[in-house]
Scaffold this motif. Sequence first.
Motif: not given
Length: 218
Positions: A167, A176-177, A179-181, A183-184, A205
């Motif tokens: 990132t 942030a988006r 990293l969300d993906e 981790l998902r 995180r």
Amino acid sequence: MLLELESVEKSYTDSDGCVPVLQGVSFSLKAGQTLALTGESGSGKSTVLHIAAGLEFPDAGAVRVLGQDLAQMDEGARAMVRRNDIALVFQQFNLIPSLSVAGNISFQAALSGSADQSYIDGLTDALGLGDQMHKYPEALSGGQQQRVAIARALAAKPKLMLADEPTGNLDEGTAARVLDEMLRLVAQTDAALMLVTHSPSVAARMDRELHLIGGQLT
């Protein structure tokens, strides 16, 4: 274990002689786990990633991916592991200039036989690439190219994801988006993620953080 490094040593030679980079590095990563690797520039973080991917070899110690010792494989077998089981996101985007965004993203997944168009569509929308699919890499900004590289890695649904400052070229909201993906994907597929980062908020995180100082983990 998805990834195991056992007593890994690595040195390079320059004009001043032998320079030790990694000294007795040992850790493991299970399915579903996330790990942040932190440390100052030149501490050996990227070398750890290269060794974990079988792109470099340790001078001593063992590296196992999915229980297989990478040093005991020929290059063809290591390439197969990287194609089918490992996703790499490095600071160089390594996009294919002759392919569109859509072609770049689906390339790795198609090679590994794991292409899922509905999953890819959702992924590209989540990363803000939905209206960029027809473009070619040269028409994209650095941040957009980084998101394409990350989407390409995630599209193959790898068992092990290795990322070097994934990132670093992105603004805070987009980072942030992304990293969300990442981790998902780990949560959905029981994969594992190891990333190099200088960001305390990104490291926080992850499930674990390991810090490299002078080639040793703390």
